[in-house]
Write an enzyme that holds these catalytic residues in place. Structure first.
Site, mmCIF file in Angstrom:
data_model
loop_
_atom_site.group_PDB
_atom_site.id
_atom_site.type_symbol
_atom_site.label_atom_id
_atom_site.label_comp_id
_atom_site.label_asym_id
_atom_site.label_seq_id
_atom_site.Cartn_x
_atom_site.Cartn_y
_atom_site.Cartn_z
ATOM 1 N N ARG A 176 0.837 -1.201 0.000
ATOM 2 C CA ARG A 176 0.000 0.000 0.000
ATOM 3 C C ARG A 176 0.869 1.246 0.000
ATOM 4 N NH1 ARG A 176 -4.298 -0.261 4.719
ATOM 5 N NH2 ARG A 176 -4.877 1.761 3.816
ATOM 6 N N CYS A 235 -1.248 6.364 8.882
ATOM 7 C CA CYS A 235 -1.611 5.047 8.334
ATOM 8 C C CYS A 235 -2.765 5.253 7.362
ATOM 9 C CB CYS A 235 -1.977 4.071 9.463
ATOM 10 S SG CYS A 235 -3.388 4.583 10.471
#
Length: 280
Positions: A176, A235
């Site tokens: 990611r 995050c």
């Protein structure tokens, strides 16, 4: 800084102490298809209350589980019987996941003594300790929340990156972070902030427990984290960033947490993104 982790044995000896409140802060990504509140009713640490990070959030922000106002938090925590003077022990049903977010949230609003049960409910059960079922019915308490501390805004993150005044540490997985895979939330670009470092949160955990300080130090060093520079954690939506913040606390380091995280940055076309994805 207070050591932030406690063991099942430590907690078991203090169950029923009026100065201690136990909080199940379990939360799961939608893809997990788990109902944390139902799981709480099916089995939780005796005397625990259930803290819902989605319910106790800013529902007007358009971003997932952003911090609420101090007034909203005070009311929510107080109804659960949590005061800012309690020794608060938070846990989750994964081992070490969303409990870190609750630990960070309560500290942000002024609770001085907040701890995470290392290993969570799985460790509690593995120790042969009892659970109870049903819905919690706590007596109300008074939580006097201060304006949230330790929070970084999107502009503060941008300034830190531009000026190299703080290291931005992204807790998402490597695929990611690089942009090799699509984000799980629709409408977000893939990739990372220019200049951010990647410390996937699961590298800090072993068997549902926080790794020891020397292992944490090694993980951060391998990621390029300077030992003294200020840190902002981030995050996907501010949950696993708190695991990085918790790990930093375990080695005596403070940090800020970017609450909007990639849900905000990745959806803002004015912010630069580094990505391996062809579309970016």
């Amino acid at each position: 800084m207070i050591w932030p982790l406690v063991s099942p044995d430590w907690l078991q000896k203090r169950i029923g102490d009026t100065g201690v409140v136990v909080v199940d802060a379990s939360w799961h990504m939608p893809a997990a298809q788990r109902d944390a509140r139902a799981e709480f009713a099916a089995g939780h640490i005796p005397g625990a209350v259930f803290f819902d990070i989605d319910a106790c959030s800013d529902h007007d922000s358009g971003l997932p589980h952003m911090l609420p106002t101090p007034e909203v938090f005070s009311d929510y925590a107080g109804q659960l019987g949590i005061s800012d003077n309690h020794n608060i022990v938070v846990y989750d049903t994964v081992g070490l996941f969303s409990a870190a977010r609750a630990w960070w949230t309560m500290r942000a609003f002024g609770a001085a003594h907040v701890f995470v049960l290392d290993g969570g409910l799985p460790a509690w059960r593995a120790a042969g300790l009892p659970v109870e079922t049903g819905v919690a019915k706590p007596d109300a308490a008074s939580f006097n929340a201060r304006p949230a501390q330790g929070v970084a805004s999107i502009d503060a993150v941008q300034a830190a990156l531009d000026r190299h005044s703080a290291q931005v540490v992204d807790a998402r997985g490597a695929s990611r972070f690089s942009g090799a895979v699509a984000e799980p939330r629709p409408g977000l670009r893939s990739g990372h902030m220019p200049g951010a470092l990647n410390v996937p949160f699961d590298r800090l955990i072993d068997g549902g427990r926080m790794r020891p300080p020397e292992a944490i130090e090694k993980v951060f060093a391998e990621a390029g984290l300077a030992p003294e520079a200020p840190v902002i954690t981030t995050c996907g939506s501010g949950v696993t960033a708190a695991i990085v913040s918790l790990a930093l606390a375990c080695i005596g380091r403070d940090s800020l947490l970017y609450d909007g995280s990639w849900s905000e940055w990745g959806g803002d076309s004015t912010r630069k993104v580094v990505s391996a994805a062809p579309s970016n």
